[in-house]
Motif scaffolding. Structure first.
Motif, PDB file in Angstrom:
ATOM      1  N   PHE A 119       2.338  -4.502  -5.966  1.00 42.15           N
ATOM      2  CA  PHE A 119       0.943  -4.167  -5.690  1.00 42.15           C
ATOM      3  C   PHE A 119       0.582  -4.489  -4.241  1.00 42.15           C
ATOM      4  CE2 PHE A 119      -3.515  -5.607  -5.441  1.00 42.15           C
ATOM      5  CZ  PHE A 119      -4.141  -4.397  -5.745  1.00 42.15           C
ATOM      6  N   VAL A 120       0.989  -5.677  -3.774  1.00 42.85           N
ATOM      7  CA  VAL A 120       0.679  -6.067  -2.395  1.00 42.85           C
ATOM      8  C   VAL A 120       1.372  -5.132  -1.412  1.00 42.85           C
ATOM      9  CG1 VAL A 120       0.992  -7.870  -0.674  1.00 42.85           C
ATOM     10  CG2 VAL A 120       0.233  -8.477  -2.968  1.00 42.85           C
ATOM     11  N   GLU A 121       2.636  -4.798  -1.694  1.00 44.08           N
ATOM     12  CA  GLU A 121       3.354  -3.875  -0.812  1.00 44.08           C
ATOM     13  C   GLU A 121       2.690  -2.506  -0.797  1.00 44.08           C
ATOM     14  OE1 GLU A 121       7.898  -2.210  -0.021  1.00 44.08           O
ATOM     15  OE2 GLU A 121       7.454  -3.430  -1.785  1.00 44.08           O
ATOM     16  N   SER A 122       2.235  -2.043  -1.965  1.00 45.80           N
ATOM     17  CA  SER A 122       1.541  -0.753  -2.027  1.00 45.80           C
ATOM     18  C   SER A 122       0.251  -0.796  -1.217  1.00 45.80           C
ATOM     19  CB  SER A 122       1.232  -0.395  -3.484  1.00 45.80           C
ATOM     20  OG  SER A 122       2.421  -0.214  -4.230  1.00 45.80           O
ATOM     21  N   LEU A 123      -0.493  -1.904  -1.344  1.00 38.97           N
ATOM     22  CA  LEU A 123      -1.750  -2.039  -0.604  1.00 38.97           C
ATOM     23  C   LEU A 123      -1.497  -2.087   0.900  1.00 38.97           C
ATOM     24  CD1 LEU A 123      -4.820  -2.389  -0.819  1.00 38.97           C
ATOM     25  CD2 LEU A 123      -4.445  -4.860  -0.972  1.00 38.97           C
ATOM     26  N   MET A 124      -0.502  -2.872   1.305  1.00 39.81           N
ATOM     27  CA  MET A 124      -0.190  -2.973   2.731  1.00 39.81           C
ATOM     28  C   MET A 124       0.319  -1.645   3.279  1.00 39.81           C
ATOM     29  SD  MET A 124       1.602  -6.717   3.102  1.00 39.81           S
ATOM     30  CE  MET A 124       0.681  -8.248   2.855  1.00 39.81           C
ATOM     31  N   THR A 125       1.115  -0.951   2.482  1.00 41.71           N
ATOM     32  CA  THR A 125       1.624   0.361   2.907  1.00 41.71           C
ATOM     33  C   THR A 125       0.480   1.336   3.090  1.00 41.71           C
ATOM     34  OG1 THR A 125       3.727  -0.008   1.749  1.00 41.71           O
ATOM     35  CG2 THR A 125       3.159   2.269   2.293  1.00 41.71           C
ATOM     36  N   LEU A 126      -0.467   1.305   2.163  1.00 42.25           N
ATOM     37  CA  LEU A 126      -1.620   2.198   2.265  1.00 42.25           C
ATOM     38  C   LEU A 126      -2.429   1.899   3.526  1.00 42.25           C
ATOM     39  CD1 LEU A 126      -3.294   4.417   0.872  1.00 42.25           C
ATOM     40  CD2 LEU A 126      -4.577   2.598  -0.283  1.00 42.25           C
ATOM     41  N   ILE A 127      -2.673   0.605   3.789  1.00 44.85           N
ATOM     42  CA  ILE A 127      -3.440   0.215   4.973  1.00 44.85           C
ATOM     43  C   ILE A 127      -2.705   0.604   6.255  1.00 44.85           C
ATOM     44  CG2 ILE A 127      -4.323  -1.762   6.262  1.00 44.85           C
ATOM     45  CD1 ILE A 127      -4.848  -3.140   3.579  1.00 44.85           C
ATOM     46  N   ALA A 128      -1.372   0.459   6.251  1.00 44.59           N
ATOM     47  CA  ALA A 128      -0.599   0.727   7.461  1.00 44.59           C
ATOM     48  C   ALA A 128      -0.411   2.213   7.720  1.00 44.59           C
ATOM     49  CB  ALA A 128       0.768   0.040   7.361  1.00 44.59           C
ATOM     50  N   PHE A 129      -0.202   2.995   6.655  1.00 48.03           N
ATOM     51  CA  PHE A 129       0.167   4.399   6.838  1.00 48.03           C
ATOM     52  C   PHE A 129      -1.013   5.362   6.778  1.00 48.03           C
ATOM     53  CE2 PHE A 129       4.540   3.050   6.222  1.00 48.03           C
ATOM     54  CZ  PHE A 129       5.235   3.956   7.009  1.00 48.03           C
ATOM     55  N   LEU A 130      -2.133   4.940   6.208  1.00 46.85           N
ATOM     56  CA  LEU A 130      -3.271   5.849   6.137  1.00 46.85           C
ATOM     57  C   LEU A 130      -3.754   6.267   7.534  1.00 46.85           C
ATOM     58  CD1 LEU A 130      -4.803   7.225   3.897  1.00 46.85           C
ATOM     59  CD2 LEU A 130      -6.492   5.392   3.954  1.00 46.85           C
ATOM     60  N   PRO A 131      -3.901   5.342   8.488  1.00 46.17           N
ATOM     61  CA  PRO A 131      -4.264   5.793   9.842  1.00 46.17           C
ATOM     62  C   PRO A 131      -3.216   6.710  10.465  1.00 46.17           C
ATOM     63  CG  PRO A 131      -4.618   3.429   9.604  1.00 46.17           C
ATOM     64  CD  PRO A 131      -3.849   3.871   8.408  1.00 46.17           C
ATOM     65  N   VAL A 132      -1.932   6.448  10.158  1.00 46.29           N
ATOM     66  CA  VAL A 132      -0.862   7.312  10.662  1.00 46.29           C
ATOM     67  C   VAL A 132      -1.017   8.716  10.104  1.00 46.29           C
ATOM     68  CG1 VAL A 132       1.639   7.680  10.714  1.00 46.29           C
ATOM     69  CG2 VAL A 132       0.717   5.358  10.927  1.00 46.29           C
ATOM     70  N   LEU A 133      -1.303   8.803   8.809  1.00 42.98           N
ATOM     71  CA  LEU A 133      -1.462  10.106   8.167  1.00 42.98           C
ATOM     72  C   LEU A 133      -2.680  10.842   8.719  1.00 42.98           C
ATOM     73  CD1 LEU A 133      -0.057  11.738   5.901  1.00 42.98           C
ATOM     74  CD2 LEU A 133      -1.769  10.832   4.330  1.00 42.98           C
ATOM     75  N   ILE A 134      -3.763  10.118   8.960  1.00 46.42           N
ATOM     76  CA  ILE A 134      -4.976  10.733   9.514  1.00 46.42           C
ATOM     77  C   ILE A 134      -4.693  11.305  10.906  1.00 46.42           C
ATOM     78  CG2 ILE A 134      -7.299  10.240  10.354  1.00 46.42           C
ATOM     79  CD1 ILE A 134      -7.576   8.218   8.058  1.00 46.42           C
ATOM     80  N   ALA A 135      -3.930  10.556  11.707  1.00 51.80           N
ATOM     81  CA  ALA A 135      -3.608  11.039  13.058  1.00 51.80           C
ATOM     82  C   ALA A 135      -2.701  12.262  13.013  1.00 51.80           C
ATOM     83  CB  ALA A 135      -2.943   9.924  13.859  1.00 51.80           C
ATOM     84  N   LEU A 136      -1.775  12.292  12.055  1.00 53.43           N
ATOM     85  CA  LEU A 136      -0.809  13.385  11.981  1.00 53.43           C
ATOM     86  C   LEU A 136      -1.396  14.674  11.419  1.00 53.43           C
ATOM     87  CD1 LEU A 136       2.327  11.427  10.719  1.00 53.43           C
ATOM     88  CD2 LEU A 136       2.023  12.472  12.974  1.00 53.43           C
ATOM     89  N   GLN A 137      -2.532  14.587  10.712  1.00 51.41           N
ATOM     90  CA  GLN A 137      -3.059  15.797  10.094  1.00 51.41           C
ATOM     91  C   GLN A 137      -3.689  16.751  11.123  1.00 51.41           C
ATOM     92  OE1 GLN A 137      -5.620  14.304   7.059  1.00 51.41           O
ATOM     93  NE2 GLN A 137      -7.281  13.782   8.430  1.00 51.41           N
ATOM     94  N   ALA A 138      -3.628  16.382  12.394  1.00 53.28           N
ATOM     95  CA  ALA A 138      -4.038  17.319  13.434  1.00 53.28           C
ATOM     96  C   ALA A 138      -3.114  18.540  13.464  1.00 53.28           C
ATOM     97  CB  ALA A 138      -4.014  16.626  14.800  1.00 53.28           C
ATOM     98  N   HIS A 139      -1.895  18.365  12.902  1.00 50.79           N
ATOM     99  CA  HIS A 139      -0.942  19.471  12.862  1.00 50.79           C
ATOM    100  C   HIS A 139      -1.206  20.416  11.695  1.00 50.79           C
ATOM    101  CE1 HIS A 139       1.691  17.517  15.850  1.00 50.79           C
ATOM    102  NE2 HIS A 139       1.399  16.382  15.231  1.00 50.79           N
TER     103      HIS A 139
END
Length: 424
Positions: free
Chosen positions: A213-233
């Motif tokens: 659960f903690v890894e899932s939460l940390m992954t979500l926090i870490a990768f969500l901004p990455v995904l938001i930045a990449l959706q410019a494509h």
């Protein structure tokens, strides 16, 4: 289960959640900037990201390490003063170390995702002939990934070692606690099994679910901004067309659909797993009595008890059929879902090989973190059954009524599982 290892469990977990949330919010709303006061400023917006292993000793990361240490020290110091506990070094400090190592490995994944973009664009240029390079430059790019993979692997090995010891410490705490009250607990059905086996399984499952659960939460926090930045494509999504935050909405909708589907399909499994432990315990108990008493474990009795085992297993197998059909169908579809939503952008020539690699990895990480319940449902079912068995111990020590299913068993009314009470 918890009071043996954690100080004042309810207040402890509530305070841990509140303190963690406060520390996270303070970090994002000013705490990150405080590193500049000690010469460790945050990364400047718009600057190229650091590629490779050196990111982990950059100024922003060094300040986070200090910030995390200070937050843990303050929390530990408060509980050591407020409610000292013999296992607080393991339940607080070692838990914090494990959480930090989980966070570190998530950041390794982010660093690898950052490496994907320029390296695979470089590969695309080599394949198309638009980039001239040397073998040395190519191997240097691979070496950058190799260092990340090597560090991530060794950190994971260290974390697994610490987790194994952490689990056994919790099991030790529960064992000592329940054994010290053996005179009050020995009359409960399967008491020896509950202390010897269920405490071990409970600590293992809780750690597995907790760290996941903690890894899932940390992954979500870490990768969500990455995904938001990449959706410019991304130009649009299939069927729905152009919408705000397309990748985030697609990930949320897809994971919500899968989680609800699996939860509905697995509603009956916890009760059946618990009854499975009942009938297995009854059968095992009669065989144990038969070792010392010639009039016990007679063929007719053991045949009836084993028939109860067979009947419950067959019911469990039947219900797992449709549960697995739903679960594995979704997981197979999940393998191509990111390709499906990227279809319009491929056709519009808006994605390079590097961007595609980054989007696929980031999207998979975000959906994987959102699929925590889906991926862990079988483990949650097992935890529920073990918790019910150990809850009878706690009810006895608290002077409270036994859980309903234990009451029915003790009165011989568990007719649906075919379990009969056994007189010692």
């Amino acid at each position: 289960m918890f009071v043996s290892f954690f100080p004042t469990p309810r207040l402890f977990f509530l305070s841990a959640a509140v303190w963690s949330l406060a520390a996270i919010l303070f970090w994002f709303f000013g705490g990150e900037q405080l590193g500049a006061l000690v010469g460790l400023p945050p990364a400047v917006a718009g600057t190229p990201p650091i590629i490779g292993i050196s990111v982990f000793w950059s100024a922003p990361f060094l300040w986070f390490y200090i910030y995390f240490f200070l937050a843990v020290a303050a929390f530990y110091g408060f509980w050591r003063w407020y409610s000292p506990h013999p296992w607080q070094h393991w339940s607080i400090l070692m838990t914090a170390v494990i959480l930090f190592l989980i966070y570190f490995n998530v950041q390794v994944s982010v660093a690898v995702n950052t490496w994907y973009g320029p390296f695979y664009d470089y590969i695309q240029g080599l394949m198309s002939g638009t980039i001239q390079s040397t073998a040395g430059e190519f191997y240097a790019g691979l070496a950058s990934f190799a260092w990340l993979a090597l560090v991530g692997m060794n950190v994971q090995v260290v974390n697994n070692f610490l987790v194994q010891h952490w689990i056994f410490r919790w099991r030790t705490a529960m064992n000592h606690y329940f054994v010290s009250h053996w005179s009050k607990l020995r009359h409960i059905e399967g008491a020896s099994q509950r202390i010897q086996e269920d405490t071990m399984r409970f600590s293992q499952i809780m750690e597995d679910l907790g760290s996941s659960f903690v890894e899932s939460l940390m992954t979500l926090i870490a990768f969500l901004p990455v995904l938001i930045a990449l959706q410019a494509h991304i130009s649009e999504l299939p069927i729905v067309g152009e919408i705000p935050q397309p990748l985030v909405i697609a990930a949320l909708a897809w994971c919500l659909f899968g989680t609800i589907s699996v939860m509905v399909a697995g509603l009956k499994l916890p009760g059946l797993q618990f009854r499975n432990q009942r009938v297995e315990a009854a059968y095992r108990k009669e065989l144990v009595y038969g070792e010392d008493h010639a009039d016990r474990a007679q063929p007719a009795t053991t045949a009836e008890l084993f028939n109860n085992v067979r009947r419950n297993y067959f019911r469990l197998y039947f219900h797992y059929i449709y549960f697995n059909v739903v679960r594995y169908t979704y997981l197979q579809a999940d393998n191509i879902f990111s390709m499906l939503i990227l279809g319009p952008s491929f056709v519009a020539h808006k994605i390079t090989f590097g961007a595609f690699s980054q989007i696929s990895n980031a999207f998979g990480r975000v959906t994987g973190s959102l699929q925590f319940l889906l991926n862990s449902w079988s483990t949650i079912v097992e935890l529920q059954s073990v918790h019910k068995r150990l809850r009878a111990f706690e009810a006895t020590l608290e002077g409270a009524p036994l859980p309903d299913i234990d009451e029915r068993f003790m009165k011989g009314k568990e007719s649906d599982a075919g379990v009969k009470p056994i007189e010692a």
